[in-house]
Each structure stands twice: as C-alpha cells, then as structure tokens.
Design an enzyme around this catalytic site. Structure first.
Site, mmCIF file in Angstrom:
data_model
loop_
_atom_site.group_PDB
_atom_site.id
_atom_site.type_symbol
_atom_site.label_atom_id
_atom_site.label_comp_id
_atom_site.label_asym_id
_atom_site.label_seq_id
_atom_site.Cartn_x
_atom_site.Cartn_y
_atom_site.Cartn_z
ATOM 1 N N SER A 1 0.795 -1.223 0.000
ATOM 2 C CA SER A 1 0.000 0.000 0.000
ATOM 3 C C SER A 1 0.837 1.289 0.000
ATOM 4 C CB SER A 1 -0.931 -0.060 1.205
ATOM 5 O OG SER A 1 -1.852 0.966 1.146
ATOM 6 N N THR B 1 2.481 -0.646 10.287
ATOM 7 C CA THR B 1 2.885 -0.894 8.894
ATOM 8 C C THR B 1 4.325 -0.477 8.630
ATOM 9 O OG1 THR B 1 2.134 1.286 8.183
ATOM 10 C CG2 THR B 1 0.540 -0.517 8.008
ATOM 11 N N ASP C 1 -6.687 2.239 -1.843
ATOM 12 C CA ASP C 1 -7.776 2.110 -0.869
ATOM 13 C C ASP C 1 -7.942 3.378 -0.038
ATOM 14 O OD1 ASP C 1 -5.606 1.742 0.788
ATOM 15 O OD2 ASP C 1 -6.139 -0.286 1.414
#
Ligand code: G16
Length: 545
Positions: free
Chosen positions: A65, A503, A281
């Site tokens: 991502s 993350t 997203d």
C-alpha cells in the site's frame, strides 16, 4: 504423496530465514520484500484453510500500500470482502514465524483448533499491486494454495478494494455484482451516471478532476475506467507510473502527512485535485487558492460531506435510520466537534486500522467510517437497504420522497461496502458535489481544521509503546503519558498522542493545537519525549523549520 508431504516439499522452495520474526500489523504483514517469500507461501496455505473452514472463497492481496516501493505485504480477505477475522490474524503470525521444521506442526495445530474438514474444497482469489516484487510474491501465494490442493484464481494487477469486491460478489452468487473488473466498473459507473443525470447545477468546469495515481495500481485502473465515464467526469491523471517511483513524494499518505501537493502534478489555483495511495484504498482531496495557500480535505472532511448528504436524503425520504460516523484518534478535533454538535450524529472512536472501524460501523443502520488518512467507506445494514429499496419502488410515494429514495439506492450501488476504495469514494464525492452544486471551496469551509502535525520517531523496539482508550493514551513506557499531558497543557486547544505504527518500523506522533506553530512545537516536544523514554535510534528529533 499426502497433502502434508506436498506442503513439506513445496515449502522447502520457499524457506524461512532462520530466526526471522514478523508481526501481523495494522493491515497484515509488511516489511522489506526480500523477507516475504516464505510468508506469502504460508499465507497461501492459511487462506486455503480459511476457505475450507468458511466453505467460501477467500482472497489474498499482495501489496504494501502506502509503504515505499522496496517493501511489500499481504492482506487477507474474508468471505464478505472484509479483513480476515481477528483469531485468524493469530494463526497467520503462528504460521509466518514457525521455523522450517515446525511448519507442519503449526499447520496441523490450526486445523485441529478450527476442526477443519480437509476434504472440503477451497478457492482462493489472488491479486497484486504494481511493485516489482509483487509478481514473484503472488506466485508464492499461488504455490501455497496448490500445495494444499486448493483452487485459485489469479486476478493479476488489481487495486486492493477491487479484490475485496470480487470476493463479496463471488460469495453472494452475483447479488453484489459480477466478480470481474469490468463488472466492477459497470456497477459503479452506472450508479454515478444515475446519480448525476439530473445534476443541472453542474458546469463542464465542475466535471473536471485532477488525480494523482501515486505511480501505482490506482493510476492503471483509473485509465481502464475512464472510457465508462467520458462525458460525465473529465479526469486528468498524473503520476501514472510512466516515470516516477511508487508513493515517492506523491500519493495520499505523502499529501496528508506533509500537508502539501504531490510532485508531478499540474495544479491551477482553485482546481479540485485528489491523491490515491499505492493500492488505491485511500483518497485525499485538496486545492490551492489564489494566494497559493494549500487546502487539504482529508478523510474527516470526506466523512462529513458524505454523512451530511445521507442525512439530508434520509430526511427528504422520511426514513428514520440511525446514522453514525466512526473515526480514530487522528480525527481532527474540529471534525468531531462539528459532527457531534452541528450535525448531531453519533460519533465513535476506534483504534487505527479499518478492520476496527468497519466492525464499529456495522452497529448502525448506516455507518460512515473514515480514517483521517482517507481510508473509509459507508456500510448499510440489510434492513436499511431493504427499506430504501421498497421506498424507491413504491409507485405511490410523492416526488420528493421518491427522488431521495432513488438517490439513496444509487448511493448504495456506487459504494464499495467491503472496504475503503479510492475509486468508489472518488465517484461518490464527485456525485455529491455535482448534485449539491457545491465547489471544493464551499466543501472546505464546512468547518476549519485545527492545525496539526504528524511525525515519526525511530526507536529500537516500537512494541515498548503500549496504548489504551482507542490509542489516545500511552500506558507504557512508564511516565510517557504524564510527560505528554504536561506538554499538552503548555498549548491552547491542544491534544497529542503516540502509537506504534503497524505498517512501518516507527512510532507515530500526532499533535493538534490552536496555531500551526503550536502544533509543530508540541509534536516536536512529544517526539523528543518518545525518543528519550522509548529508546530512540539515530539523531534526536530536531524542531520543525
Ligand atoms: C493501513 C491500514 C489503515 C491504517 C494505515 C496506517 O493502510 O489499512 O487502516 O490507517 O495502514 O497504519 P499504521 O499507522 O499502523 O502504520 P494502508 O493503506 O497502508 O494499507
């Protein structure tokens, strides 16, 4: 050869580096791509078990991502398109960290605990982003699925939310839509056309939007979708991956955290622009005014726009449905104040991570959830959808009620209810602005953000920091929260919290206050405290320039 012998044989081709321990983070495993081959193979195994257990299709998305190009990661997707259940995150950690010789024992342990019928068929969908490491890592997932005798379908390059959508379509026998990328564009674009067809206030200028594709998969997919909407929405695409590096000085995370435009984008004063992140997203809107000042419309402003629109439609349709907005500790204080006191909607705060927001949003007839970073969507309960549909189909309802019910129905169709989706959110926002005849400047003035700052601090082990109260208070290391409280008291209208990122290998610091100078100073002071109390690495954080 038995299934387990096959797993043993195949896993030796995807060996685990001895001693490597990875944590299941905010959205799956995420680290430098070179450490992930064994994890991917094992997530292929786990997804196959999950599919057998749920007797439904499961998906695995290979992406890191918003992280830099050299990282990669994996997101596991459950039958209705939501993030995998929490207990299975534990199994994922167990499998990912089992040493090579212990893998079968770890696998059999999951099978036993979940009483999995190994003769049950399994199907796993696989997708990947545009990172150079993604192709071989996706292959490792497919190898894991086939080692346990599962069926797989490789969707190749897709956005994360598109893969979530496919799973939901597949497991609802097409009721949610067709499980193809083309089916996804058709459903969303048809809803957009229906929503905007009577938006008479919308000029050609207002139909234009500049999109920063973060040099990632979102850019490819916007290009693919464009032909479905040529007349209705004019998109100018920047950072399309033809030159720049993924997420480098561009994309939603960069724009939100740096509070400045991405590089590689042509922006005229007043023009509406948006940025996607690396797997599309998340979405963030912004513009610069005629004085060159940058205005950011983040996830909080998006949630406000959407919930205002929905509330108005519910009123016009005379529908008594309970609507709530779910946020995290990062939500700007002004947004929470506006939602609670002016809009009078229920506001909930959860931990960071869409999995938490998603679950909270399921408690309401309509749950609007957005993280400030632009990750979010809207959930409608089955009952709410049914009431809206009945009203839209009822021939005897008056014009205003029917119009509102039809708009609500198309709003449901434009939304990807499985997870935050930059493309779907973009279409919904564009439709709302067109219907309301609202400019980005008018949207921006709904409320004024409190100045804020986000910083990162590198520490030797970020797990030293533990939090409570939806991450708003630090419970360890000792003394950290008291120190933050003292610093906050030195500033007006101030708030600050810290949390370990799930993350990236860093601690995140958030501060807001009455002025930007104050927010910057507070963020710096809190960063220094984290550095000193939680084992900072490298140079001490410097004050912001
Ligand atoms: C992921 C999660 C988001 C979260 C973000 C940052 O986003 O899906 O819910 O806000 O990570 O998490 P953290 O602060 O723990 O690093 P993405 O878009 O990177 O998948």
């Amino acid at each position: 050869m038995t299934q387990f012998e096959e797993v043993s044989k195949q896993s030796s081709l995807h060996p685990k580096p001895v001693g490597l321990v990875l944590q299941y983070g905010t959205a799956g495993f995420r680290t430098n791509a070179k450490h992930l081959d064994h994890v991917m193979f094992r997530m292929g195994l786990l997804a196959t078990l999950r599919s057998k257990k749920t007797e439904a299709t499961i998906a695995v998305m290979v992406t890191a991502s918003h992280n830099p190009e050299e990282d990669n990661g994996v997101k596991l997707i459950d039958p209705m398109g939501e993030m995998v259940a929490l207990t299975w995150e534990g199994y994922a950690t167990q499998l990912a960290n089992a040493e090579q010789d212990d893998l079968l024992t770890a696998l059999k342990d999951v099978i036993k605990k979940e009483a999995i019928n190994m003769s049950q068929e399994a199907t796993v969908f696989v997708g990947k982003d545009t990172r150079s490491s993604s192709a071989s890592l996706a292959q490792a997932v497919l190898d894991g699925v086939s080692a346990l005798g599962g069926h797989s379908k490789d969707y190749g390059l897709v956005t994360t939310p598109q893969l979530h959508y496919m799973v939901r379509c597949q497991n609802t026998q097409g009721k949610y839509g067709e499980a193809t990328v083309e089916g996804y564009y058709n459903k969303l674009c048809q809803a957009f056309i229906q929503l905007t067809k009577n938006a008479s206030n919308c000029t050609d200028d207002q139909k234009h939007l500049s999109v920063d594709g973060a040099n990632g998969i979102g850019a490819l997919k916007v290009r693919e979708m464009e032909s479905h909407l040529k007349k209705e929405l004019h998109l100018s695409l920047f950072n399309d991956g033809s030159e720049g590096k993924l997420n480098h000085q561009c994309g939603a995370d960069f724009v939100k955290v740096q509070q400045k435009p991405p590089t590689g984008m042509k922006m005229n004063p007043g023009e509406r622009c948006c940025s996607f992140d690396g797997d599309a997203d998340r979405i963030i809107y912004y513009f610069t005014d005629s004085d060159g000042k940058f205005h950011l419309l983040d996830g909080d402003k998006i949630a406000t726009l959407i919930s205002t629109f929905l509330k108005e439609l519910l009123k016009q349709a005379h529908l008594d449905l309970k609507i709530a907005v779910v946020q995290t500790a990062y939500a700007n204080g002004s947004s929470t104040h506006y939602l609670e006191n002016t809009m009078k909607v229920i506001v909930r705060c959860t931990k960071t991570g869409v999995k938490h927001l998603h679950h909270a949003a399921q408690d309401y007839d309509i749950g609007v959830y957005f993280e400030s970073n632009g990750h979010g969507t809207v959930l409608f309960s089955g009952e709410a959808e049914e009431k809206i549909q009945q009203l839209a189909e009822n021939a005897s309802t008056d014009d205003e009620t029917k119009r509102a019910a039809l708009l609500l129905q198309n709003t449901i169709n434009i939304i990807n209810q499985t997870v935050g989706d930059a493309i779907s959110d973009m279409l919904l926002i564009e439709a709302i602005l067109a219907i309301k005849g609202m400019t980005v400047q008018q949207w921006d003035t709904i409320y004024s953000d409190l100045p804020n700052r986000q910083l990162k601090v590198k520490v030797s082990d970020r797990r030293m920091i533990d939090t409570a109260d939806a991450e708003r208070r630090a419970v360890s290391p000792a003394g950290l929260q008291e120190a933050i409280d003292t610093l906050v008291k030195k500033h007006r209208q101030a708030r600050s919290f810290v949390r370990p990122s799930g993350t990236e290998d860093i601690v995140r610091v958030y501060a807001e206050a009455e002025t930007q100078e104050s927010a910057d100073a507070l963020a710096h002071e809190v960063s220094l405290t984290v550095y000193r109390l939680a084992g900072g690495v490298g140079d001490e954080p410097k004050p912001l320039q």
